[in-house]
Design an enzyme around this catalytic site. Structure first.
Site: not given
Ligand code: THU
Length: 296
Positions: A220, A222, A252
């Site tokens: 992710c 973050e 998440c």
């Molecule tokens: N994702 C993030 O980058 N941060 C989050 O807190 C939630 C999900 C990204 C991971 C993945 O590449 C896409 O969003 C779909 O899940």
């Protein structure tokens, strides 16, 4: 901001030039994806370019050749139409122009001013980038404004170590997260996320989500930002901005837990759509958390 690099074997001594470029763009408030071509070279070549392009027969520290023709008294932030004319479909960005930096001049000037070559390279890039965004220093008040923007961008990038006074505002932190989102590698979900992590001493680390054909290996935005910071020795954070399109991009569960490890009280800004923003804190998003405090 995308930097199209060309370097004649010069070493950029770990200078955070990408971040500086991003911070210049965020400080100016330009949201369109932008690109710039940077040539890092020696005195001989910059001398030749100076002579051929400007009829000035000497080497210099930095040259900039804007591709956008700004209306007098305006800069990039109020010239969206003109920026769009420089859209390069291959780059997926508006090409702002060319910058040529003399590495030996940067070394010399760093010595003269008593700061690092790293800082000098960052300064030269920021200076040239503001030229490409319509700034000049012919008149005293123009010069003041340009200096202020340079200081602001360098402060955001953590290049000037001050008392944190130059740390970005919440709006700017969100702008950096939106720019980081442009770097997202998300071919599978097509859900781009960007993050901008503000350190306790006013610096910023950015991150984007990085997906993988083996889906579970996705990182992710973050966590990309947190891992960049921690791997460079920084563990104290004041705020994080998270950007995406569509709904408010609250972090998440996994990212909440990772943030909790280093900054249980961190402020969290989420930004989406045009310029929408909501603010919360980690204790609100992760009540009754488990963390370092719970281990003997
Ligand atoms: N994702 C993030 O980058 N941060 C989050 O807190 C939630 C999900 C990204 C991971 C993945 O590449 C896409 O969003 C779909 O899940």
């Amino acid at each position: 901001m995308k930097i199209e690099w060309e370097s004649r074997n010069m070493v950029t001594v770990d200078a955070p030039l990408e971040l500086v470029a991003m911070c210049c763009q965020a400080a100016e408030g330009v949201t369109l994806p932008c690109a710039v071509h940077v040539l890092l070279t020696d005195d001989e070549e910059i001398h030749r370019i100076n002579r051929e392009m400007r009829d000035v027969d000497r080497a210099t520290d930095v040259l900039s050749f804007p591709s956008v023709n700004y209306r007098p008294g305006t800069t990039a932030r109020s010239s969206e139409k003109r920026l769009r004319r420089e859209w390069d479909p291959e780059l997926g960005a508006c090409m702002l122009g060319d910058i040529i930096i003399s590495y030996p001049h940067a070394v010399m000037q760093a010595e003269e001013y008593g700061h690092s070559v790293r800082r000098e390279l960052c300064y030269l890039l920021a200076h040239a980038l503001f030229h490409l965004m319509g700034y000049d220093h012919m008149e005293e008040d123009e010069k003041k404004e340009m200096r202020k923007m340079e200081e602001k961008a360098l402060g955001m990038a953590g290049v000037t170590r001050d008392d944190g006074a130059l740390a970005p505002s919440d709006g700017e932190l969100c702008a950096l997260a939106r720019l980081a989102m442009q770097k997202s590698y998300s071919p599978y979900s097509k859900y781009a996320v960007g993050a901008a992590l503000l350190t306790a001493d006013g610096r910023v680390y950015t991150g984007c989500n990085i997906e993988n054909a083996s889906f579970g290996l996705t990182n992710c935005a973050e966590r990309t930002a947190v891992f960049k910071a921690v791997s460079e020795g920084v563990q104290e954070f004041a705020a994080i901005a998270i950007a995406s399109n569509g709904a408010p991009p609250y972090p998440c569960g996994a990212c909440r837990q990772v943030l909790n490890e280093f900054a249980p009280g961190i402020r969290i800004l989420v930004t989406w759509g045009e310029n929408q923003m909501e603010e919360t804190t980690l204790p609100q998003l992760l009540p009754h958390s488990f963390g370092p405090k719970d281990l003997p």
